[in-house]
Design a protein around this motif. Structure first.
Motif, PDB file in Angstrom:
ATOM      1  N   ALA A 184       0.828  -1.197   0.000  1.00 12.88           N
ATOM      2  CA  ALA A 184       0.000   0.000   0.000  1.00 12.88           C
ATOM      3  C   ALA A 184       0.872   1.260   0.000  1.00 12.88           C
ATOM      4  O   ALA A 184       0.605   2.218  -0.705  1.00 12.88           O
ATOM      5  CB  ALA A 184      -0.884  -0.011   1.230  1.00 12.88           C
ATOM      6  N   THR A 185       1.922   1.248   0.801  1.00 11.29           N
ATOM      7  CA  THR A 185       2.803   2.413   0.861  1.00 11.29           C
ATOM      8  C   THR A 185       4.231   1.972   0.603  1.00 11.29           C
ATOM      9  O   THR A 185       4.611   0.861   0.981  1.00 11.29           O
ATOM     10  CB  THR A 185       2.754   3.049   2.276  1.00 11.29           C
ATOM     11  N   PRO A 186       5.034   2.853  -0.036  1.00  6.29           N
ATOM     12  CA  PRO A 186       6.412   2.452  -0.284  1.00  6.29           C
ATOM     13  C   PRO A 186       7.145   2.223   1.039  1.00  6.29           C
ATOM     14  O   PRO A 186       6.868   2.892   2.030  1.00  6.29           O
ATOM     15  CB  PRO A 186       7.017   3.637  -1.038  1.00  6.29           C
ATOM     16  N   LEU A 187       8.047   1.285   1.044  1.00  5.73           N
ATOM     17  CA  LEU A 187       8.760   0.970   2.277  1.00  5.73           C
ATOM     18  C   LEU A 187       9.963   1.876   2.457  1.00  5.73           C
ATOM     19  O   LEU A 187      10.653   2.199   1.510  1.00  5.73           O
ATOM     20  CB  LEU A 187       9.253  -0.470   2.224  1.00  5.73           C
ATOM     21  N   GLU A 188      10.212   2.238   3.704  1.00 13.03           N
ATOM     22  CA  GLU A 188      11.440   2.951   4.038  1.00 13.03           C
ATOM     23  C   GLU A 188      12.381   1.933   4.657  1.00 13.03           C
ATOM     24  O   GLU A 188      11.947   1.028   5.372  1.00 13.03           O
ATOM     25  CB  GLU A 188      11.148   4.070   5.055  1.00 13.03           C
ATOM     26  N   PRO A 189      13.703   2.100   4.458  1.00 14.16           N
ATOM     27  CA  PRO A 189      14.632   1.166   5.087  1.00 14.16           C
ATOM     28  C   PRO A 189      14.508   1.200   6.603  1.00 14.16           C
ATOM     29  O   PRO A 189      14.285   2.264   7.177  1.00 14.16           O
ATOM     30  CB  PRO A 189      16.011   1.680   4.654  1.00 14.16           C
ATOM     31  N   TRP A 205      14.881 -14.864   4.736  1.00 14.15           N
ATOM     32  CA  TRP A 205      15.892 -13.803   4.658  1.00 14.15           C
ATOM     33  C   TRP A 205      15.954 -13.008   5.967  1.00 14.15           C
ATOM     34  O   TRP A 205      17.017 -12.573   6.393  1.00 14.15           O
ATOM     35  CB  TRP A 205      15.596 -12.872   3.489  1.00 14.15           C
ATOM     36  N   GLY A 206      14.801 -12.816   6.606  1.00 13.04           N
ATOM     37  CA  GLY A 206      14.782 -12.100   7.893  1.00 13.04           C
ATOM     38  C   GLY A 206      15.612 -12.842   8.933  1.00 13.04           C
ATOM     39  O   GLY A 206      16.391 -12.245   9.683  1.00 13.04           O
ATOM     40  N   ILE A 207      15.461 -14.169   8.957  1.00 11.97           N
ATOM     41  CA  ILE A 207      16.242 -14.988   9.903  1.00 11.97           C
ATOM     42  C   ILE A 207      17.739 -14.820   9.605  1.00 11.97           C
ATOM     43  O   ILE A 207      18.553 -14.603  10.502  1.00 11.97           O
ATOM     44  CB  ILE A 207      15.831 -16.477   9.801  1.00 11.97           C
ATOM     45  N   TRP A 208      18.070 -14.899   8.316  1.00  9.30           N
ATOM     46  CA  TRP A 208      19.495 -14.787   7.942  1.00  9.30           C
ATOM     47  C   TRP A 208      20.056 -13.411   8.313  1.00  9.30           C
ATOM     48  O   TRP A 208      21.139 -13.315   8.887  1.00  9.30           O
ATOM     49  CB  TRP A 208      19.668 -15.057   6.440  1.00  9.30           C
ATOM     50  N   LEU A 209      19.303 -12.354   7.984  1.00 15.43           N
ATOM     51  CA  LEU A 209      19.804 -10.995   8.273  1.00 15.43           C
ATOM     52  C   LEU A 209      19.969 -10.766   9.775  1.00 15.43           C
ATOM     53  O   LEU A 209      20.819  -9.978  10.199  1.00 15.43           O
ATOM     54  CB  LEU A 209      18.854  -9.940   7.684  1.00 15.43           C
ATOM     55  N   LEU A 244      11.285  -5.802   3.199  1.00 17.79           N
ATOM     56  CA  LEU A 244      10.400  -6.584   4.072  1.00 17.79           C
ATOM     57  C   LEU A 244      11.212  -7.578   4.911  1.00 17.79           C
ATOM     58  O   LEU A 244      10.909  -7.815   6.085  1.00 17.79           O
ATOM     59  CB  LEU A 244       9.348  -7.325   3.237  1.00 17.79           C
ATOM     60  N   ALA A 245      12.265  -8.124   4.315  1.00 20.99           N
ATOM     61  CA  ALA A 245      13.132  -9.055   5.061  1.00 20.99           C
ATOM     62  C   ALA A 245      13.861  -8.308   6.173  1.00 20.99           C
ATOM     63  O   ALA A 245      14.053  -8.848   7.270  1.00 20.99           O
ATOM     64  CB  ALA A 245      14.130  -9.716   4.117  1.00 20.99           C
ATOM     65  N   GLU A 246      14.259  -7.064   5.918  1.00 23.20           N
ATOM     66  CA  GLU A 246      14.928  -6.285   6.972  1.00 23.20           C
ATOM     67  C   GLU A 246      13.969  -6.018   8.124  1.00 23.20           C
ATOM     68  O   GLU A 246      14.352  -6.058   9.296  1.00 23.20           O
ATOM     69  CB  GLU A 246      15.449  -4.967   6.400  1.00 23.20           C
ATOM     70  N   ARG A 247      12.721  -5.759   7.787  1.00 24.39           N
ATOM     71  CA  ARG A 247      11.726  -5.570   8.856  1.00 24.39           C
ATOM     72  C   ARG A 247      11.547  -6.850   9.660  1.00 24.39           C
ATOM     73  O   ARG A 247      11.415  -6.821  10.885  1.00 24.39           O
ATOM     74  CB  ARG A 247      10.382  -5.170   8.255  1.00 24.39           C
ATOM     75  N   ALA A 248      11.508  -7.955   8.950  1.00 25.45           N
ATOM     76  CA  ALA A 248      11.372  -9.243   9.644  1.00 25.45           C
ATOM     77  C   ALA A 248      12.560  -9.456  10.568  1.00 25.45           C
ATOM     78  O   ALA A 248      12.409  -9.891  11.717  1.00 25.45           O
ATOM     79  CB  ALA A 248      11.277 -10.381   8.622  1.00 25.45           C
ATOM     80  N   ALA A 249      13.756  -9.124  10.067  1.00 25.88           N
ATOM     81  CA  ALA A 249      14.968  -9.293  10.892  1.00 25.88           C
ATOM     82  C   ALA A 249      14.867  -8.423  12.142  1.00 25.88           C
ATOM     83  O   ALA A 249      15.167  -8.877  13.251  1.00 25.88           O
ATOM     84  CB  ALA A 249      16.203  -8.921  10.077  1.00 25.88           C
ATOM     85  N   ALA A 250      14.432  -7.180  11.959  1.00 31.63           N
ATOM     86  CA  ALA A 250      14.327  -6.270  13.111  1.00 31.63           C
ATOM     87  C   ALA A 250      13.347  -6.835  14.141  1.00 31.63           C
ATOM     88  O   ALA A 250      13.587  -6.799  15.344  1.00 31.63           O
ATOM     89  CB  ALA A 250      13.886  -4.888  12.631  1.00 31.63           C
ATOM     90  N   LEU A 257       5.812  -9.624  11.418  1.00 29.62           N
ATOM     91  CA  LEU A 257       7.253  -9.422  11.149  1.00 29.62           C
ATOM     92  C   LEU A 257       7.474  -8.055  10.497  1.00 29.62           C
ATOM     93  O   LEU A 257       8.067  -7.945   9.425  1.00 29.62           O
ATOM     94  CB  LEU A 257       7.784 -10.536  10.227  1.00 29.62           C
ATOM     95  N   THR A 258       6.966  -7.021  11.141  1.00 27.87           N
ATOM     96  CA  THR A 258       6.862  -5.735  10.453  1.00 27.87           C
ATOM     97  C   THR A 258       7.484  -4.563  11.212  1.00 27.87           C
ATOM     98  O   THR A 258       7.077  -3.422  11.004  1.00 27.87           O
ATOM     99  CB  THR A 258       5.368  -5.431  10.218  1.00 27.87           C
ATOM    100  N   ALA A 259       8.438  -4.832  12.094  1.00 25.78           N
ATOM    101  CA  ALA A 259       9.035  -3.736  12.888  1.00 25.78           C
ATOM    102  C   ALA A 259       9.532  -2.625  11.966  1.00 25.78           C
ATOM    103  O   ALA A 259      10.084  -2.907  10.904  1.00 25.78           O
ATOM    104  CB  ALA A 259      10.194  -4.279  13.708  1.00 25.78           C
ATOM    105  N   THR A 260       9.320  -1.394  12.374  1.00 23.34           N
ATOM    106  CA  THR A 260       9.727  -0.294  11.494  1.00 23.34           C
ATOM    107  C   THR A 260      10.795   0.600  12.103  1.00 23.34           C
ATOM    108  O   THR A 260      11.327   1.465  11.413  1.00 23.34           O
ATOM    109  CB  THR A 260       8.514   0.575  11.121  1.00 23.34           C
TER     110      THR A 260
END
Ligand code: MCA
Ligand code: AMP
Length: 538
Positions: free
Chosen positions: A14-19, A98-102, A63-69, A158-161
């Motif tokens: 819905a909205t662009p993701l920010e890192p 990828w979240g697990i790996w990161l 999205l994987a970075e959010r999952a990792a966070a 898995l959506t920490a921002t």
């Protein structure tokens, strides 16, 4: 037959993701997950297509970075904590992996069709501290986490921002544990590092000529190497597009062949057999369409079990493709392959892949001459490091640095042919490796079973079929359907015996050991014989 696939919405977000990674700390910083770093460079190319639509590489990484966070939950590094996840084929599987790996964890994929006891065994054996589930599996996984006292996270969470630094990772860090059946009963965890996974991927990228222009259809389960590495990871490494189906369905596959510009397809022999069967049962006009739809593909690969030559030939007639058969194993990745260009020999699995060393040894440990059978031993960067927390089994599996596969082959002019295995207790059915001992141990838990012996019997559809000879307690025979239902509550459906045979005594040798070859004969099609009459078939 199912209708055409639904149209694909373009952006699922819905909205662009920010890192979410802290600037200068981790995003884009050099670390070991080369696969994810390459994905980062692919920008807005379409990485995946699933039930929800398309996902770009850029969104997938973020999205994987959010999952990792989320998984880190304030920690600096998961430090090889095992994270078991039950997620169907699609974007959430990749985001979780990828979240697990990161986050620095070890990914332990669970099988979506496993009953609770199998899931519990994997979670416990891997000693997973975190369990992740897709909403479809929240019920079973949250209960498991609660019973075992593990942390549970849904993929929808898995959506920490808030920005977090991700840990630096060495290539030698453990990345994944895949459970595979062996000769010792319960499945063992095969551990691979990021370096191993990279070696497994790059060998195939080179051998099979993957590029960003490829588009592959993914129909395989995602708790085994074939689906995880050969199809999914290779596609994402190449910058290609992977269209993921949650489950194999021949009608849907034929429809997708006809409506998408696929370039690649990879599957096990039983799947090609099902596609052949579907084609043969279709009207001639539809058959012609199906045949024409295969001409857009540049390569079709088959493996995980022996490809019967009649299936190869039938598929060639139907599709115009000579299947590229290759040989691999969870412990080694892919070892041998027929060539992308050049002659593909029916019934053979080709030559060693780039970076893979292969030798054949006889029982006395000597390398065999051309034309003589020997056990395949493999060495190279793509070989696994250890069986999880089983140092003794790991030690026994290697011979002076070479992994002993247990498969017997012959070589002629550099081309290998698989002859069989050195253990009757390993069954390959539908491409799944199954331990006869594990099934026997489970069946012995049935109150009416006094003794049993499980064997794999040759079968055109499944390669081998799981069959059980049973001596019933007090002659209380249980109907096959009831026994299958009982077993399915405890084991994956592909491990459940398809045929049973009642015996007064199991065939044994002078030492009292059950002779599996004799057990197999009980299931031989001998029409009219009283022995065959006793054997049930579903
Ligand atoms: C399922 N059924 C079976 C088997 N599997 N019966 C006998 N033998 C089997 N192997 C039965 C079920 O009990 C069920 O029966 C009915 O078939 C439908 O079950 P379902 O699970 O829906 O089967 P399916 O979806 O039709 O599965 C067939 C399949 C699947 C698509 C061929 O087996 C599959 O995806 N195989 C791929 C496995 C794989 O990826 N292996 C790679 C391992 P009922 O109706 O009575 O309940 S990695 C490897 O080998 C190495 C690394 C390598 O070289 O690749
Ligand atoms: P898995 O443990 O599930 O990784 O299964 C690996 C096993 O599958 C190998 O040890 C072989 O026995 C078998 N296998 C894989 N590919 C082939 C093939 N092309 N022909 C014969 N057997 C194969």
């Amino acid at each position: 037959m199912s209708g055409p696939p639904s149209p694909l919405p373009h952006s699922p977000l819905a909205t662009p993701l920010e890192p979410v990674t802290a600037p200068g700390v981790a995003a884009g910083a050099p670390h070991a997950v080369a696969l994810i770093e390459r994905a980062r460079a692919q920008g807005n190319r379409v990485a995946l297509v699933d039930r929800e639509g398309e996902v770009t590489y850029r969104d997938l990484v973020q999205l994987a970075e959010r999952a990792a966070a989320t998984l880190l939950a304030g920690a600096a590094d998961l430090a090889e904590a095992r994270v078991a996840f039950l997620v169907p084929s699609g974007r959430h599987y990749v985001i979780t992996q990828w979240g697990i790996w990161l986050a620095g964890g070890i990914a332990v994929p669970l099988c979506v069709s496993h009953p609770r006891p199998e899931l519990e065994y994997t979670v416990t054996d891997a000693d997973a501290s975190i369990l992740v589930s897709h909403p479809e599996y929240h019920g079973v996984v949250s209960a498991l986490a609660s019973d075992l006292g593990r942390r549970w996270v849904g993929t929808d969470r898995l959506t920490a921002t808030s920005p977090v630094p991700l840990p630096p990772l060495a290539a030698s860090r453990r990345a994944m544990i895949l459970y595979t059946s062996g000769t010792t009963g319960k499945p063992k965890g095969v551990v691979t590092t990021h370096r191993t996974i990279q070696a497994q991927i790059t060998a195939l990228i080179e051998a099979w000529g993957w590029t960003e222009h490829d588009r592959i259809l993914h129909v395989l389960p995602l708790h085994h190497l074939h689906g995880i590495i050969n199809v999914l990871a290779c596609s994402l490494w190449a910058g290609a597009t992977c269209e993921m189906l949650p489950k194999f369905d021949p009608a849907q596959v034929w429809t997708i062949f006809g409506t998408r510009r696929l370039t690649l397809f990879m599957a096990v022999p039983s799947i090609y057999q099902r596609l052949v069967q579907f084609w043969e049962e279709s009207e001639p006009a539809r058959q012609a369409q199906m045949t024409a739809s295969c001409s857009a593909l540049r390569l079709m690969v088959c493996g995980s079990a022996a490809l019967p030559v009649p299936v190869l030939e039938r598929w060639r007639t139907i599709s115009g493709h000579t299947l590229l058969e290759r040989y691999g194993m969870t412990e080694i990745g892919m070892g041998l392959s027929n060539p992308l260009h050049g002659e593909r020999v029916p019934g053979a699995v080709g030559a060693p892949l780039p970076g893979v060393q292969v030798r054949l040894l006889d029982e006395s440990g000597r390398e065999v001459a051309d034309g003589e059978p020997g056990q395949i031993e493999v060495r190279g960067d793509a070989v696994f490091s250890e069986y999880w927390r089983r140092p003794e089994e790991t030690r026994r599996a290697f011979n002076d640095g070479w992994f002993q596969t247990g498969d017997i082959a012959v070589r002629s002019k550099g081309i290998y042919r698989i002859l069989g295995r050195n253990s009757v207790d390993i069954i390959k059915s539908g491409g799944y490796k199954i331990s006869a001992l594990e099934i026997e141990q489970t069946l012995l838990g049935h109150p009416d079973i006094a003794e049993c012996a499980v064997v794999g019997v040759a079968d055109m559809e499944w390669g081998e079929r799981v069959c059980a000879a049973i001596r019933w307690r007090n002659r209380t025979e249980v109907p096959l359907a009831d026994l299958r239902a009982w077993t399915k509550e405890r084991l994956a459906s592909y491990k459940v015996p398809g045929r049973i045979c009642t015996v007064d005594d199991l065939p044994r040798n002078a030492m009292g050991k059950v002779v599996k070859k004799e057990v197999s004969k009980l299931f031989a099609p001998a029409a009219g014989s009283p022995g065959a009459e006793q054997c049930g078939s579903p």
